[in-house]
Design a protein around this motif. Structure first.
Motif, PDB file in Angstrom:
ATOM      1  N   ILE A  26      74.010  -7.582 -75.565  1.00  0.00           N
ATOM      2  CA  ILE A  26      73.001  -7.160 -74.589  1.00  0.00           C
ATOM      3  C   ILE A  26      73.696  -6.330 -73.523  1.00  0.00           C
ATOM      4  CG2 ILE A  26      71.349  -7.997 -72.865  1.00  0.00           C
ATOM      5  CD1 ILE A  26      71.614 -10.615 -74.918  1.00  0.00           C
ATOM      6  N   CYS A  27      73.362  -5.034 -73.478  1.00  0.00           N
ATOM      7  CA  CYS A  27      74.068  -4.122 -72.582  1.00  0.00           C
ATOM      8  C   CYS A  27      73.216  -3.749 -71.380  1.00  0.00           C
ATOM      9  CB  CYS A  27      74.410  -2.822 -73.305  1.00  0.00           C
ATOM     10  SG  CYS A  27      75.390  -3.055 -74.781  1.00  0.00           S
ATOM     11  N   GLN A  28      73.860  -3.695 -70.234  1.00  0.00           N
ATOM     12  CA  GLN A  28      73.181  -3.204 -69.040  1.00  0.00           C
ATOM     13  C   GLN A  28      72.957  -1.690 -69.187  1.00  0.00           C
ATOM     14  OE1 GLN A  28      75.376  -3.947 -65.411  1.00  0.00           O
ATOM     15  NE2 GLN A  28      73.985  -2.661 -64.182  1.00  0.00           N
ATOM     16  N   GLY A  29      71.729  -1.234 -69.082  1.00  0.00           N
ATOM     17  CA  GLY A  29      71.441   0.200 -69.100  1.00  0.00           C
ATOM     18  C   GLY A  29      71.771   0.810 -67.747  1.00  0.00           C
ATOM     19  N   VAL A  30      71.926   2.137 -67.719  1.00  0.00           N
ATOM     20  CA  VAL A  30      72.291   2.821 -66.468  1.00  0.00           C
ATOM     21  C   VAL A  30      71.387   4.038 -66.271  1.00  0.00           C
ATOM     22  CG1 VAL A  30      74.700   2.088 -66.525  1.00  0.00           C
ATOM     23  CG2 VAL A  30      74.043   4.204 -67.686  1.00  0.00           C
ATOM     24  N   GLU A  31      71.356   4.553 -65.044  1.00  0.00           N
ATOM     25  CA  GLU A  31      70.575   5.759 -64.770  1.00  0.00           C
ATOM     26  C   GLU A  31      71.248   6.947 -65.454  1.00  0.00           C
ATOM     27  OE1 GLU A  31      67.769   5.707 -63.231  1.00  0.00           O
ATOM     28  OE2 GLU A  31      67.852   3.667 -62.393  1.00  0.00           O
ATOM     29  N   GLU A  32      70.426   7.905 -65.904  1.00  0.00           N
ATOM     30  CA  GLU A  32      70.969   9.082 -66.603  1.00  0.00           C
ATOM     31  C   GLU A  32      71.443  10.155 -65.638  1.00  0.00           C
ATOM     32  OE1 GLU A  32      69.139  10.608 -70.427  1.00  0.00           O
ATOM     33  OE2 GLU A  32      67.492   9.450 -69.589  1.00  0.00           O
ATOM     34  N   LYS A  33      72.415   9.825 -64.799  1.00  0.00           N
ATOM     35  CA  LYS A  33      73.013  10.888 -63.988  1.00  0.00           C
ATOM     36  C   LYS A  33      74.535  10.737 -63.941  1.00  0.00           C
ATOM     37  CE  LYS A  33      71.873   8.747 -59.658  1.00  0.00           C
ATOM     38  NZ  LYS A  33      70.820   7.771 -59.489  1.00  0.00           N
ATOM     39  N   GLY A  34      75.223  11.862 -63.726  1.00  0.00           N
ATOM     40  CA  GLY A  34      76.682  11.847 -63.771  1.00  0.00           C
ATOM     41  C   GLY A  34      77.141  11.325 -65.117  1.00  0.00           C
ATOM     42  N   MET A  35      78.218  10.519 -65.109  1.00  0.00           N
ATOM     43  CA  MET A  35      78.696   9.935 -66.366  1.00  0.00           C
ATOM     44  C   MET A  35      77.689   8.936 -66.935  1.00  0.00           C
ATOM     45  SD  MET A  35      81.470  11.038 -67.689  1.00  0.00           S
ATOM     46  CE  MET A  35      82.325   9.749 -68.576  1.00  0.00           C
ATOM     47  N   GLY A  36      76.743   8.506 -66.078  1.00  0.00           N
ATOM     48  CA  GLY A  36      75.693   7.596 -66.542  1.00  0.00           C
ATOM     49  C   GLY A  36      74.908   8.196 -67.701  1.00  0.00           C
ATOM     50  N   ALA A  37      74.733   9.514 -67.703  1.00  0.00           N
ATOM     51  CA  ALA A  37      73.976  10.165 -68.781  1.00  0.00           C
ATOM     52  C   ALA A  37      74.680   9.964 -70.117  1.00  0.00           C
ATOM     53  CB  ALA A  37      73.803  11.647 -68.485  1.00  0.00           C
ATOM     54  N   SER A  38      76.022  10.019 -70.109  1.00  0.00           N
ATOM     55  CA  SER A  38      76.777   9.846 -71.350  1.00  0.00           C
ATOM     56  C   SER A  38      76.726   8.392 -71.807  1.00  0.00           C
ATOM     57  CB  SER A  38      78.243  10.229 -71.149  1.00  0.00           C
ATOM     58  OG  SER A  38      78.312  11.448 -70.497  1.00  0.00           O
ATOM     59  N   VAL A  39      76.842   7.483 -70.845  1.00  0.00           N
ATOM     60  CA  VAL A  39      76.797   6.058 -71.192  1.00  0.00           C
ATOM     61  C   VAL A  39      75.418   5.718 -71.756  1.00  0.00           C
ATOM     62  CG1 VAL A  39      76.883   3.709 -70.254  1.00  0.00           C
ATOM     63  CG2 VAL A  39      78.563   5.414 -69.511  1.00  0.00           C
ATOM     64  N   TYR A  40      74.365   6.184 -71.065  1.00  0.00           N
ATOM     65  CA  TYR A  40      72.983   5.922 -71.508  1.00  0.00           C
ATOM     66  C   TYR A  40      72.795   6.391 -72.946  1.00  0.00           C
ATOM     67  CZ  TYR A  40      67.927   6.125 -71.833  1.00  0.00           C
ATOM     68  OH  TYR A  40      66.639   5.955 -72.255  1.00  0.00           O
ATOM     69  N   ASN A  41      73.250   7.627 -73.224  1.00  0.00           N
ATOM     70  CA  ASN A  41      73.090   8.219 -74.543  1.00  0.00           C
ATOM     71  C   ASN A  41      73.758   7.365 -75.636  1.00  0.00           C
ATOM     72  OD1 ASN A  41      74.862  10.027 -76.496  1.00  0.00           O
ATOM     73  ND2 ASN A  41      72.856  10.995 -76.294  1.00  0.00           N
ATOM     74  N   ARG A  42      74.986   6.877 -75.356  1.00  0.00           N
ATOM     75  CA  ARG A  42      75.679   6.031 -76.361  1.00  0.00           C
ATOM     76  C   ARG A  42      74.977   4.691 -76.504  1.00  0.00           C
ATOM     77  NH1 ARG A  42      77.478  10.801 -74.909  1.00  0.00           N
ATOM     78  NH2 ARG A  42      79.290  11.515 -76.047  1.00  0.00           N
ATOM     79  N   LEU A  43      74.512   4.140 -75.372  1.00  0.00           N
ATOM     80  CA  LEU A  43      73.865   2.826 -75.425  1.00  0.00           C
ATOM     81  C   LEU A  43      72.580   2.868 -76.239  1.00  0.00           C
ATOM     82  CD1 LEU A  43      74.153   1.549 -71.733  1.00  0.00           C
ATOM     83  CD2 LEU A  43      75.298   0.597 -73.756  1.00  0.00           C
ATOM     84  N   ILE A  44      71.750   3.871 -75.970  1.00  0.00           N
ATOM     85  CA  ILE A  44      70.436   3.906 -76.623  1.00  0.00           C
ATOM     86  C   ILE A  44      70.604   4.152 -78.122  1.00  0.00           C
ATOM     87  CG2 ILE A  44      69.863   6.371 -76.238  1.00  0.00           C
ATOM     88  CD1 ILE A  44      67.392   3.579 -75.536  1.00  0.00           C
TER      89      ILE A  44
END
Ligand code: AMP
Ligand code: MG
Length: 333
Positions: A307-325
């Motif tokens: 179970i992963c914490q999602g993040v806002e899609e800005k800055g490096m958050g966009a890259s993390v979000y993309n891998r998570l989803i």
């Protein structure tokens, strides 16, 4: 075939450069993730990459270079904005898509008339490319569909017996793949969020077209299943009751007899009482650095739910979000 792991000494980098030059495959470290490299000018070697990874043949590879001048040998034209981009961000965790010259075999680009070019920051990668004396095409050095490798051990796990050599340069600093910008279709367009935030790129080259939540694959690779461990991954959408949703998902999994783990950023990690939690770090840079290694560790340690914490899609958050989803196959809580 026995796969040898070489420490990245001068002598071993030389040995690996020879392997590449002569048509063999070498996995090597970059600042983003480990790449699986081959001489981009030998079609047979490029085909061997697809075979070793089990990668669909219409998913093109990025050509890695050690000197910006090589761009002009493999790209037909370099528009002024692409030049500005190269000046500012190469070497670095970015890739430019440009019209290709015919010297680049079709097998590298999946039949496209464009070529993706990247100059890594990592010194070992650049020395290897430079000593091989040829452009080196490389996708991430994992089995297709699995999380990208961020250390030599991950590569060995996926490709042992399938490639002759892995050059071990330790952990990748960035931990997610490069940011891919397309310069072949009018205004620059983001094809993949990655190691360099698009906001930072826009400060230098002006507006970049960003398509969020697109149902159509922007670049060929994006239509395939990606970054998925064997475990079932869920992404918790950011929002005020996120802790509760994550805790509930964890409890539900455990009540069904499944071994579960939570991946949370430092500020949330103490909110889960005695539930199993891995700390992704205090910001999205750290989250990006840790994510793929955690997804692999989950399989290693036989977790069946992550179970992963999602993040806002800005800055490096966009890259993390993309891998998570993608790792979650779209499953959100
Ligand atoms: P990876 O396999 O993780 O190294 O990813 C390489 C990425 O670059 C994939 O998503 C590809 O689709 C993308 N890519 C490579 N070459 C091109 C190209 N000519 N045009 C658009 N995207 C490309
Ligand atoms: Mg990949």
């Amino acid at each position: 075939m026995d796969t040898v792991i070489y420490k990245a000494t001068e002598e071993n980098i030389k040995k690996c450069a020879e392997i590449i030059k002569n048509g063999g495959l070498v996995a090597f470290p970059t600042e983003t993730v480990y790449g699986l490299g081959a001489n981009a000018l030998i079609s047979k070697s490029v085909k061997d990459i697809y075979a070793a990874k089990g990668r669909p043949s219409d998913n093109p590879l990025i050509v890695h270079i050690a000197d910006k001048r090589t761009v002009f040998e493999i790209a037909k034209t370099v528009p002024p904005l692409a030049l500005k981009f190269m000046e500012a961000f190469m070497p670095g965790p970015v890739t430019a898509v440009l019209p290709k010259k015919s010297i680049v075999p079709d097998v590298v680009t999946g039949g496209l008339d464009t070529v993706a070019i990247r100059m890594p920051q990592n010194e070992i990668a650049r020395t290897l490319i430079s000593l091989s004396g040829v452009p080196v095409c490389a996708p991430s050095a994992n089995t297709s569909g699995k999380p990208s490798p961020t250390c030599a051990k991950h590569v060995y796990f996926d490709l042992n017996g399938k490639i002759p050599a892995i050059l071990d340069g330790g952990d990748c600093t960035v931990g997610v793949e490069s940011t891919v910008i397309d310069f072949t279709a009018g205004a620059p367009r983001l094809l993949r969020a990655g190691g360099m935030p698009v906001e930072t790129i826009e400060k230098v080259i002006g507006p970049v077209t960003v398509v969020r939540n697109s149902k159509v694959a922007l670049c060929p690779g994006m239509k395939y299943k990606h970054y998925s461990p064997d475990a079932d991954v869920f992404m918790a959408v950011p929002g005020k009751d996120i802790k509760q949703r994550m805790a509930d998902a964890f409890d539900k999994a455990e009540s069904e007899g499944k071994k579960a783990v939570i991946i949370a950023m430092s500020e949330l990690k103490d909110s889960f009482e005695n539930r199993k939690v891995w700390d992704a770090g205090k910001d999205c840079e750290s989250y990006a650095h840790n994510l793929f290694a955690f997804l692999r560790k989950a399989d290693d340690e036989k977790y069946s739910v992550v179970i992963c914490q999602g993040v806002e899609e800005k800055g490096m958050g966009a890259s993390v979000y993309n891998r998570l989803i993608k790792a979650a196959g779209g499953k959100t809580i």
